[in-house]
Scaffold this motif. Structure first.
Motif, PDB file in Angstrom:
ATOM      1  N   ARG A  83      45.874 -98.753 -21.396  1.00 43.56           N
ATOM      2  CA  ARG A  83      46.673 -98.757 -22.619  1.00 43.56           C
ATOM      3  C   ARG A  83      45.807 -98.716 -23.883  1.00 43.56           C
ATOM      4  N   ASP A  84      44.673 -99.418 -23.847  1.00 46.83           N
ATOM      5  CA  ASP A  84      43.847 -99.465 -25.060  1.00 46.83           C
ATOM      6  C   ASP A  84      42.743 -98.394 -25.043  1.00 46.83           C
ATOM      7  N   GLY A  85      42.876 -97.475 -24.145  1.00 42.65           N
ATOM      8  CA  GLY A  85      41.790 -96.494 -23.992  1.00 42.65           C
ATOM      9  C   GLY A  85      41.939 -95.239 -24.844  1.00 42.65           C
ATOM     10  N   VAL A  86      42.156 -95.428 -26.173  1.00 42.60           N
ATOM     11  CA  VAL A  86      42.349 -94.258 -27.041  1.00 42.60           C
ATOM     12  C   VAL A  86      41.141 -93.318 -26.976  1.00 42.60           C
ATOM     13  N   ASP A  87      39.938 -93.917 -27.044  1.00 41.31           N
ATOM     14  CA  ASP A  87      38.730 -93.080 -26.991  1.00 41.31           C
ATOM     15  C   ASP A  87      38.668 -92.294 -25.687  1.00 41.31           C
ATOM     16  N   ASP A  88      39.046 -92.975 -24.595  1.00 46.92           N
ATOM     17  CA  ASP A  88      39.042 -92.301 -23.289  1.00 46.92           C
ATOM     18  C   ASP A  88      39.990 -91.109 -23.284  1.00 46.92           C
ATOM     19  N   ARG A  89      41.152 -91.302 -23.896  1.00 48.83           N
ATOM     20  CA  ARG A  89      42.135 -90.212 -23.888  1.00 48.83           C
ATOM     21  C   ARG A  89      41.635 -89.029 -24.701  1.00 48.83           C
ATOM     22  N   VAL A  90      41.059 -89.338 -25.879  1.00 45.72           N
ATOM     23  CA  VAL A  90      40.530 -88.260 -26.729  1.00 45.72           C
ATOM     24  C   VAL A  90      39.406 -87.537 -25.996  1.00 45.72           C
ATOM     25  N   GLN A  91      38.483 -88.334 -25.469  1.00 44.64           N
ATOM     26  CA  GLN A  91      37.367 -87.727 -24.732  1.00 44.64           C
ATOM     27  C   GLN A  91      37.859 -86.931 -23.532  1.00 44.64           C
ATOM     28  N   GLY A  92      38.868 -87.487 -22.873  1.00 48.79           N
ATOM     29  CA  GLY A  92      39.402 -86.832 -21.684  1.00 48.79           C
ATOM     30  C   GLY A  92      39.993 -85.473 -22.018  1.00 48.79           C
ATOM     31  N   LEU A  93      40.801 -85.436 -23.060  1.00 48.91           N
ATOM     32  CA  LEU A  93      41.423 -84.158 -23.437  1.00 48.91           C
ATOM     33  C   LEU A  93      40.345 -83.176 -23.890  1.00 48.91           C
ATOM     34  N   ASP A  94      39.345 -83.692 -24.629  1.00 45.06           N
ATOM     35  CA  ASP A  94      38.258 -82.804 -25.063  1.00 45.06           C
ATOM     36  C   ASP A  94      37.407 -82.331 -23.890  1.00 45.06           C
ATOM     37  N   SER A  95      37.407 -83.090 -22.824  1.00 43.45           N
ATOM     38  CA  SER A  95      36.587 -82.699 -21.661  1.00 43.45           C
ATOM     39  C   SER A  95      37.348 -81.797 -20.696  1.00 43.45           C
ATOM     40  N   GLY A  96      38.579 -81.461 -21.043  1.00 44.01           N
ATOM     41  CA  GLY A  96      39.283 -80.501 -20.206  1.00 44.01           C
ATOM     42  C   GLY A  96      40.459 -81.072 -19.422  1.00 44.01           C
ATOM     43  N   ALA A  97      40.891 -82.301 -19.754  1.00 43.87           N
ATOM     44  CA  ALA A  97      42.102 -82.814 -19.112  1.00 43.87           C
ATOM     45  C   ALA A  97      43.306 -82.077 -19.699  1.00 43.87           C
ATOM     46  N   ASP A  98      44.354 -81.923 -18.916  1.00 38.53           N
ATOM     47  CA  ASP A  98      45.533 -81.207 -19.376  1.00 38.53           C
ATOM     48  C   ASP A  98      46.595 -82.153 -19.908  1.00 38.53           C
ATOM     49  N   ASP A  99      46.553 -83.390 -19.428  1.00 37.56           N
ATOM     50  CA  ASP A  99      47.557 -84.356 -19.860  1.00 37.56           C
ATOM     51  C   ASP A  99      47.035 -85.738 -19.473  1.00 37.56           C
ATOM     52  N   TYR A 100      47.679 -86.792 -19.984  1.00 38.31           N
ATOM     53  CA  TYR A 100      47.295 -88.130 -19.549  1.00 38.31           C
ATOM     54  C   TYR A 100      48.527 -89.009 -19.464  1.00 38.31           C
ATOM     55  N   LEU A 101      48.362 -90.081 -18.752  1.00 39.52           N
ATOM     56  CA  LEU A 101      49.452 -91.031 -18.576  1.00 39.52           C
ATOM     57  C   LEU A 101      48.836 -92.419 -18.698  1.00 39.52           C
ATOM     58  N   VAL A 102      49.485 -93.285 -19.488  1.00 34.48           N
ATOM     59  CA  VAL A 102      48.956 -94.623 -19.720  1.00 34.48           C
ATOM     60  C   VAL A 102      49.470 -95.568 -18.636  1.00 34.48           C
ATOM     61  N   LYS A 103      48.540 -96.344 -18.076  1.00 29.57           N
ATOM     62  CA  LYS A 103      48.913 -97.346 -17.067  1.00 29.57           C
ATOM     63  C   LYS A 103      49.425 -98.601 -17.744  1.00 29.57           C
ATOM     64  N   PRO A 104      50.380 -99.315 -17.232  1.00 30.28           N
ATOM     65  CA  PRO A 104      51.166 -98.946 -16.049  1.00 30.28           C
ATOM     66  C   PRO A 104      52.219 -97.907 -16.424  1.00 30.28           C
ATOM     67  N   PHE A 105      52.557 -97.060 -15.466  1.00 33.12           N
ATOM     68  CA  PHE A 105      53.507 -95.990 -15.769  1.00 33.12           C
ATOM     69  C   PHE A 105      54.645 -96.044 -14.759  1.00 33.12           C
ATOM     70  N   ALA A 106      55.750 -95.431 -15.121  1.00 29.18           N
ATOM     71  CA  ALA A 106      56.874 -95.341 -14.194  1.00 29.18           C
ATOM     72  C   ALA A 106      56.683 -94.078 -13.362  1.00 29.18           C
ATOM     73  N   PHE A 107      56.930 -94.191 -12.070  1.00 24.37           N
ATOM     74  CA  PHE A 107      56.663 -93.044 -11.207  1.00 24.37           C
ATOM     75  C   PHE A 107      57.403 -91.763 -11.615  1.00 24.37           C
ATOM     76  N   PRO A 108      58.686 -91.857 -12.030  1.00 29.02           N
ATOM     77  CA  PRO A 108      59.377 -90.611 -12.420  1.00 29.02           C
ATOM     78  C   PRO A 108      58.651 -89.869 -13.543  1.00 29.02           C
ATOM     79  N   GLU A 109      57.979 -90.624 -14.424  1.00 26.96           N
ATOM     80  CA  GLU A 109      57.252 -89.950 -15.498  1.00 26.96           C
ATOM     81  C   GLU A 109      56.035 -89.211 -14.935  1.00 26.96           C
TER      82      GLU A 109
END
Ligand code: CA
Length: 227
Positions: A81-107
């Protein structure tokens, strides 16, 4: 669809695997980044679900590694949840999408469906099939890392085939796209150029990429021809 889950938390991994299997997917689960990397290299997954905090190699390093190897499989990152830097870095490194833990399975399932709907990532100028690569900008063609010299016509023909992977193209379609106008009423010219291309990109390599579909046309595919 074939999905790789890279997640070290056993509970999350099992819950995700079970849900995806129930949705009809074939799922492999690995528990660290190094295994994730070798699985991603060995199997052509349709989606990779990737945790960031992992033993041996973290998810961001694994992601950069597979993108460096030109692996274009859609990647869904699982982040804290607090991993904003991770998400930014992840998208910049070629991730297509992200999901914050904990998440609901349907999402998670909805995001996987969205990734599966996308056409293959075309963020650069490279067209690929197995170990064959064609760069539409530099106009370089390589197979197994080896540069292959093609004439402009052969290049156009290969580019057309690579833009329609696993699809049968008729001789007429090929003529229309590669020769631009119907000057050649004789579609045998296609067979002649396919022959030139085969000698350059298929002969002497382990597997055949250009397949003849008898009575119809040609198909470029890394899979074995069952026709
Ligand atoms: Ca973790």
């Amino acid at each position: 669809m074939r999905i790789l889950v890279v997640e070290d938390e056993l509970g999350v991994a099992q819950f995700v695997k079970q849900g995806l299997c129930e949705a009809g997917h074939a799922v492999d689960v690995v528990r660290d980044g190094l295994d994730g990397l070798s699985y991603a290299q060995a199997v052509n997954y349709d989606v990779i679900i990737l945790d960031i905090m992992l033993p041996k190699m973290n998810g961001l390093d694994m992601l950069r590694e597979i993108r460096d190897q030109r692996n274009k499989t859609p990647v869904l990152l699982l982040t804290a949840r607090d991993g904003v830097d991770d998400r930014v870095q992840g998208l910049d490194s070629g991730a297509d999408d992200y999901l914050v833990k904990p998440f609901a399975f349907p999402e998670l399932l909805a995001r996987v469906r969205a990734l599966l709907r996308r056409p293959p990532m075309q963020t650069n100028t490279l067209l690929q099939s197995a170990d064959l690569e064609l760069d539409t900008a530099s106009r370089e063609v390589r197979r197994a890392g080896q540069i292959i010299e093609l004439s402009p016509r052969e290049f156009s023909l290969l580019e057309l085939l690579l833009r329609h992977p696993n699809q049968v193209l008729t001789r007429t379609q090929i003529i229309e796209h590669v020769w631009n106008f119907n000057f050649y009423s004789d579609t045998k010219v296609v067979d002649v150029y396919i022959g030139y291309l085969r000698r350059k990109i298929d002969d002497g390599f382990g597997s055949t990429l250009i397949h003849t579909i008898r009575g119809v046309g040609y198909r470029l595919s890394a899979e074995k021809n069952n026709a």
